[in-house]
Design an enzyme around this catalytic site. Structure first.
Site, PDB file in Angstrom:
ATOM      1  N   ALA A 133       0.806  -1.219   0.000  1.00  0.00           N
ATOM      2  CA  ALA A 133       0.000   0.000   0.000  1.00  0.00           C
ATOM      3  C   ALA A 133       0.840   1.270   0.000  1.00  0.00           C
ATOM      4  O   ALA A 133       0.344   2.345   0.344  1.00  0.00           O
ATOM      5  CB  ALA A 133      -0.937  -0.004   1.202  1.00  0.00           C
ATOM      6  N   HIS A 134       2.108   1.170  -0.383  1.00  0.00           N
ATOM      7  CA  HIS A 134       2.971   2.343  -0.486  1.00  0.00           C
ATOM      8  C   HIS A 134       2.978   2.843  -1.930  1.00  0.00           C
ATOM      9  O   HIS A 134       2.867   2.051  -2.874  1.00  0.00           O
ATOM     10  CB  HIS A 134       4.397   2.000  -0.050  1.00  0.00           C
ATOM     11  CG  HIS A 134       4.519   1.659   1.400  1.00  0.00           C
ATOM     12  ND1 HIS A 134       5.180   2.456   2.300  1.00  0.00           N
ATOM     13  CD2 HIS A 134       4.052   0.598   2.114  1.00  0.00           C
ATOM     14  CE1 HIS A 134       5.120   1.910   3.502  1.00  0.00           C
ATOM     15  NE2 HIS A 134       4.442   0.782   3.416  1.00  0.00           N
ATOM     16  N   HIS A 188       8.859  -5.483   3.286  1.00  0.00           N
ATOM     17  CA  HIS A 188       8.509  -4.949   1.961  1.00  0.00           C
ATOM     18  C   HIS A 188       9.691  -5.195   1.023  1.00  0.00           C
ATOM     19  O   HIS A 188      10.206  -4.284   0.385  1.00  0.00           O
ATOM     20  CB  HIS A 188       8.166  -3.467   2.046  1.00  0.00           C
ATOM     21  CG  HIS A 188       6.806  -3.212   2.601  1.00  0.00           C
ATOM     22  ND1 HIS A 188       5.662  -3.355   1.853  1.00  0.00           N
ATOM     23  CD2 HIS A 188       6.410  -2.833   3.846  1.00  0.00           C
ATOM     24  CE1 HIS A 188       4.607  -3.071   2.615  1.00  0.00           C
ATOM     25  NE2 HIS A 188       5.031  -2.758   3.826  1.00  0.00           N
ATOM     26  N   ARG A 220      12.880 -25.221  -2.011  1.00  0.00           N
ATOM     27  CA  ARG A 220      14.171 -25.083  -2.682  1.00  0.00           C
ATOM     28  C   ARG A 220      14.683 -23.643  -2.629  1.00  0.00           C
ATOM     29  O   ARG A 220      15.883 -23.415  -2.702  1.00  0.00           O
ATOM     30  CB  ARG A 220      14.077 -25.543  -4.146  1.00  0.00           C
ATOM     31  CG  ARG A 220      13.849 -27.037  -4.309  1.00  0.00           C
ATOM     32  CD  ARG A 220      14.063 -27.479  -5.755  1.00  0.00           C
ATOM     33  NE  ARG A 220      13.799 -28.899  -5.893  1.00  0.00           N
ATOM     34  CZ  ARG A 220      12.613 -29.411  -6.214  1.00  0.00           C
ATOM     35  NH1 ARG A 220      11.590 -28.595  -6.462  1.00  0.00           N
ATOM     36  NH2 ARG A 220      12.441 -30.723  -6.309  1.00  0.00           N
ATOM     37  N   ASP A 241      -5.046 -10.628  12.723  1.00  0.00           N
ATOM     38  CA  ASP A 241      -6.402 -10.098  12.540  1.00  0.00           C
ATOM     39  C   ASP A 241      -7.318 -11.041  11.772  1.00  0.00           C
ATOM     40  O   ASP A 241      -8.467 -10.692  11.479  1.00  0.00           O
ATOM     41  CB  ASP A 241      -6.341  -8.745  11.832  1.00  0.00           C
ATOM     42  CG  ASP A 241      -5.781  -8.827  10.411  1.00  0.00           C
ATOM     43  OD1 ASP A 241      -5.246  -9.892  10.038  1.00  0.00           O
ATOM     44  OD2 ASP A 241      -5.868  -7.818   9.692  1.00  0.00           O
ATOM     45  N   GLY A 242      -6.840 -12.228  11.410  1.00  0.00           N
ATOM     46  CA  GLY A 242      -7.652 -13.160  10.645  1.00  0.00           C
ATOM     47  C   GLY A 242      -7.710 -12.852   9.166  1.00  0.00           C
ATOM     48  O   GLY A 242      -8.399 -13.547   8.418  1.00  0.00           O
ATOM     49  N   ASP A 267      -0.623  -2.699  12.855  1.00  0.00           N
ATOM     50  CA  ASP A 267      -0.511  -2.100  11.513  1.00  0.00           C
ATOM     51  C   ASP A 267      -1.794  -1.340  11.189  1.00  0.00           C
ATOM     52  O   ASP A 267      -2.236  -1.268  10.045  1.00  0.00           O
ATOM     53  CB  ASP A 267      -0.239  -3.182  10.458  1.00  0.00           C
ATOM     54  CG  ASP A 267       0.285  -2.613   9.140  1.00  0.00           C
ATOM     55  OD1 ASP A 267       0.754  -1.458   9.131  1.00  0.00           O
ATOM     56  OD2 ASP A 267       0.207  -3.313   8.118  1.00  0.00           O
ATOM     57  N   GLY A 303      -2.839  -2.046   5.446  1.00  0.00           N
ATOM     58  CA  GLY A 303      -2.915  -1.977   6.899  1.00  0.00           C
ATOM     59  C   GLY A 303      -4.128  -2.719   7.415  1.00  0.00           C
ATOM     60  O   GLY A 303      -4.686  -3.588   6.741  1.00  0.00           O
TER      61      GLY A 303
END
Length: 377
Positions: A133-134, A188, A220, A241-242, A267, A303
């Site tokens: 999301a950046h 990231h 591998r 958070d699932g 986050d 997030g």
């Protein structure tokens, strides 16, 4: 001022015992077993755990730390405090060096007040292929000199930098960050196993939200996850958070790394505590549907809307972990990573009275920070 909390189930890093504790001038002065020696505030047998320490948090209640707006930041901290987080690090996202420096300078004032525990730069030195999301147009190659300027803007309050180890200049920037007392976190990233190990050897000691925004495990081509999980020097962040990580993979990370190397994080973004709708995460537009945040363009997870108390409950109910383990993952381990374990992160004599009272359902019944009730049980 002295306060005794009696009739409590006190969760320490290693056990749960029935007992009491006394607080004077914001600090814990006594922790005892059984009945309190003097009348106190009865907690009716409810659990007491150390206040949660969230070392990766972008905001909440409409406030977004990346903007640097102080009033909005206060709203975000207050929202998370009501959910038991007594120590919050403000996480920024990829932006221009000028805007990052301005946000850091503003948030440093809140650190001076003690409202925030530090600043985390998540970017701009991350991989385009794993930027999530950046904004990919704002990514930059790591520069020790440039990051030194950001550290200076934060006036001693920069706690952590997330960086991709494979980028040109990354290892030198990691070394520079560590020399300045900043925790270097790998994430990231498109790095392979070997380059990730090189980042660890350069001084990186945290994995930013393990599993997310990095190549996956392969038999591998083990990639960064194997390197980060197996190295005893590395603490791994997990978003419980699932949505971000399947419970089986969370259990795997907890089994391999153990409670002393796992830090639960939120986050969270500005939408936390609010209804579904459209929000901003730095310069990126985000849509929240059923509590799940994704970029409006491309659909990448952006997030979360998680709070630490929910992460705590899920760790007990969904992952089957014991209360002392979960307490370490949500308080003591992140406090240690941040260099704060001498004053917070566990219930012990001499530490700040940062406490969360939990009911039988593990819902938050009360929150105390430095001896003052935020929400009284």
């Amino acid at each position: 001022m002295s306060l005794t909390l009696a009739d409590a189930r006190i969760v320490t890093p290693d056990a749960v015992h029935e007992g009491w504790l006394t607080i004077e001038d914001g600090r814990i002065t006594h922790v005892g077993h059984g009945s309190a020696p003097r009348p106190g505030h009865s907690l009716g047998g409810r659990h007491v755990v150390p206040g949660f320490v969230d070392m990766h948090n972008h905001g909440g209640a409409g406030g977004s730390f990346p903007t640097g707006e102080q009033d909005k930041a206060r709203d975000a901290v207050a929202l998370h405090a009501r959910h038991g987080t007594t120590t919050t690090v403000a996480s920024l996202v990829t932006d221009t060096p000028e805007r990052l420096a301005a946000a850091a300078a503003s948030l440093a004032e809140l650190c001076d007040e003690g409202l925030l525990a530090g600043i985390h730069f998540e970017g701009p030195y991350i991989a385009r292929a794993r930027c999530g999301a950046h904004d990919p147009e704002l990514l930059r190659e790591p520069s020790p000199a440039e990051f030194a300027a950001l550290v200076k803007a934060g006036r001693g309050h920069v706690r952590m930098l997330t960086i991709a180890a494979e980028l040109p200049g990354a290892l030198d920037t990691i070394r520079m960050a560590v020399a300045e007392g900043v925790v270097a976190a790998l994430g990231h990233s498109a790095a392979d196993y070997e380059r990730t190990l090189a980042g660890i050897e350069a001084g990186a000691t945290v994995a930013t939200h393990l599993y997310n925004a990095m190549p996956q495990l392969g038999h591998r081509d083990p990639g960064p996850i194997a390197a980060l999980l197996q190295d005893e020097r590395v603490t791994v962040e997990l978003i419980n958070d699932g949505v971000h990580v399947h419970p089986a993979m969370l259990r795997l990370a907890c089994a391999v790394a153990g409670a002393d190397r796992v830090a639960m994080i939120t986050d969270s973004i500005s939408a936390t505590g609010l209804s579904d709708g459209e929000y901003l995460l730095g310069p990126m537009r985000v849509r929240v549907v059923d509590g799940v945040a994704r970029l409006t363009e491309g659909g990448s997870i952006a997030g979360s809307t998680l709070t630490m108390d929910t992460a705590f409950r899920r760790a007990v109910r969904e992952l089957g972990l014991a209360l002392p383990e979960v307490s370490r993952m949500t308080a003591l381990t992140p406090a240690r990573v941040l260099g704060l374990s001498g004053r917070t992160g566990s219930i012990a004599v001499g530490k700040d009275a940062d406490l969360v009272v939990l009911g039988d359902d593990l819902e938050v019944a009360g929150v105390m920070k430095r001896g003052a009730w935020i929400a009284e049980p």
